[in-house]
Design an enzyme around this catalytic site. Structure first.
Site, PDB file in Angstrom:
ATOM      1  N   ILE A  29       1.697   4.876   1.166  1.00  0.00           N
ATOM      2  CA  ILE A  29       1.315   5.808   2.238  1.00  0.00           C
ATOM      3  C   ILE A  29       1.449   7.226   1.687  1.00  0.00           C
ATOM      4  O   ILE A  29       2.553   7.680   1.360  1.00  0.00           O
ATOM      5  CB  ILE A  29       2.215   5.628   3.491  1.00  0.00           C
ATOM      6  CG1 ILE A  29       2.117   4.189   4.014  1.00  0.00           C
ATOM      7  CG2 ILE A  29       1.858   6.651   4.568  1.00  0.00           C
ATOM      8  CD1 ILE A  29       0.749   3.757   4.505  1.00  0.00           C
TER       9      ILE A  29
ATOM     10  N   GLU B 266       0.851  -1.185   0.000  1.00  0.00           N
ATOM     11  CA  GLU B 266       0.000   0.000   0.000  1.00  0.00           C
ATOM     12  C   GLU B 266       0.894   1.244   0.000  1.00  0.00           C
ATOM     13  O   GLU B 266       1.905   1.274   0.704  1.00  0.00           O
ATOM     14  CB  GLU B 266      -0.825  -0.079   1.292  1.00  0.00           C
ATOM     15  CG  GLU B 266      -1.677   1.083   1.648  1.00  0.00           C
ATOM     16  CD  GLU B 266      -2.178   0.944   3.107  1.00  0.00           C
ATOM     17  OE1 GLU B 266      -2.771   1.915   3.578  1.00  0.00           O
ATOM     18  OE2 GLU B 266      -1.971  -0.095   3.754  1.00  0.00           O
TER      19      GLU B 266
ATOM     20  N   ASP C  69      14.648  -0.822  13.859  1.00  0.00           N
ATOM     21  CA  ASP C  69      15.455   0.023  12.960  1.00  0.00           C
ATOM     22  C   ASP C  69      14.831   1.416  12.954  1.00  0.00           C
ATOM     23  O   ASP C  69      14.519   1.991  11.911  1.00  0.00           O
ATOM     24  CB  ASP C  69      15.467  -0.577  11.546  1.00  0.00           C
ATOM     25  CG  ASP C  69      16.575   0.011  10.666  1.00  0.00           C
ATOM     26  OD1 ASP C  69      17.347   0.851  11.159  1.00  0.00           O
ATOM     27  OD2 ASP C  69      16.659  -0.372   9.486  1.00  0.00           O
TER      28      ASP C  69
END
Ligand code: ADP
Length: 289
Positions: free
Chosen positions: A96, A94, A197
């Site tokens: 963003i 998807e 991370d």
């Protein structure tokens, strides 16, 4: 970019005929080529890697994104498809659509990160290994944090740096001496689910102005790892740290031990990007020797 392959992957998942109109390069990543895929439906986000490790790396990223979707309230992009063809691996998800930060953005980030960190397990590590950048990250389950940190985070990075002549024998001994004293320097806490991370490049704003996390290297670790790494390269507002400490207080002295946790990302950077990071690693080791 092979428009046919990407259109096929989108069709496979949605069952609809989606036409690919074009690819716009997206910057900001450190490892892979990334694109916004413009289609006749919604746009998608595509990462492409042609390296030998690409397939296991992206497979681990998918598992990480799915874990974060399941165990946190963050916006996490939904994975559409993972596909290897020839020497190329494609990860489609998807897209963003970034907006400006909403008014409560930093507090929301703190509350949701604390929520993630409250997810616990019976050991440090995870049921699968993954990657940090393009380097393998072992998540062998371990009962206590200092042993996990020394054995599965620092030791493999130290060995790699030594094998590549980035550090010498004397320095290796100094690091090992610091690792032997970790137990007294890090507070005992339950295993916490980490992004793993957490630098500002992996923190986005979604269309509603809320925090969104991408590119994780998840495992159950010490929650101070995420917070220390957020400090390292900056970009997180002071409001975030204040709100986090309010909703999930830290043991006293975090500022003094933050550099110890950051030995890990700094060693990773030394191995990925070369000798210029040695100075920072060396300064921390000298401080704790
Ligand atoms: P790399 O694995 O190469 O480090 P990232 O996954 O960090 O790549 O992605 C690179 C950049 O692309 C990120 O810094 C972010 O700005 C942007 N990005 C990542 N995921 C998405 C997404 N699902 N939708 C839109 N942009 C994204």
């Amino acid at each position: 970019m092979d428009t046919g392959i990407i259109a096929g992957l989108l069709r496979q998942k949605s069952g609809q005929k989606i036409e690919v109109l074009g690819f716009q390069p997206v910057g900001g990543g450190s490892i892979n080529a990334a694109y916004k895929v413009i289609t006749t439906a919604a746009p998608f986000f595509l990462k492409v890697n042609r390296g030998a490790q690409a397939a296991p790396m992206f497979a681990a990223e998918v598992k990480g994104l799915n874990l974060l979707r399941r165990f946190s309230d963050f916006t996490i992009p939904q994975v559409i498809n993972l596909h290897t063809q020839g020497n190329a691996t494609y990860l489609l998800m998807e897209f963003i659509e970034a907006a400006g930060r909403g008014a409560g953005y930093w507090r929301e980030l703190a509350v949701k990160l604390a929520g993630l960190h409250r997810q616990t397990a019976d050991a440090f590590g995870l049921h699968h290994d993954n990657f940090i950048g393009s380097l393998p990250q072992a998540n062998t389950k371990t009962a206590d944090w200092p042993t996990f940190f020394a054995r599965h985070r620092i030791a493999p990075m130290l060995k790699l740096a030594f094998d590549r002549n980035l550090v010498d024998k004397g320095f290796k001994r100094d690091v090992e001496a610091v690792l032997n004293r970790l137990t007294s320097m890090m507070p005992t806490e339950p295993p916490a689910l980490l992004h793993g991370d957490l630098w500002s490049g992996n923190l986005m704003v979604d269309a509603a102005g809320a925090p969104c996390l991408v590119d994780p290297a998840v495992y159950y670790g010490h929650r101070e790892m995420d917070l220390a790494f957020a400090h390292l390269f900056g970009g997180f507002s002071a409001e975030f740290y204040r709100a986090y400490a309010e909703v999930y207080p830290l043991e006293p002295g975090f500022e003094e031990r933050l550099d110890l946790y950051n030995l890990y990302p700094l060693f990773v950077h030394l191995n990925l990007f070369g000798g210029s990071y040695f100075g920072q690693v060396n300064a921390i080791i000298s401080r704790f020797t």
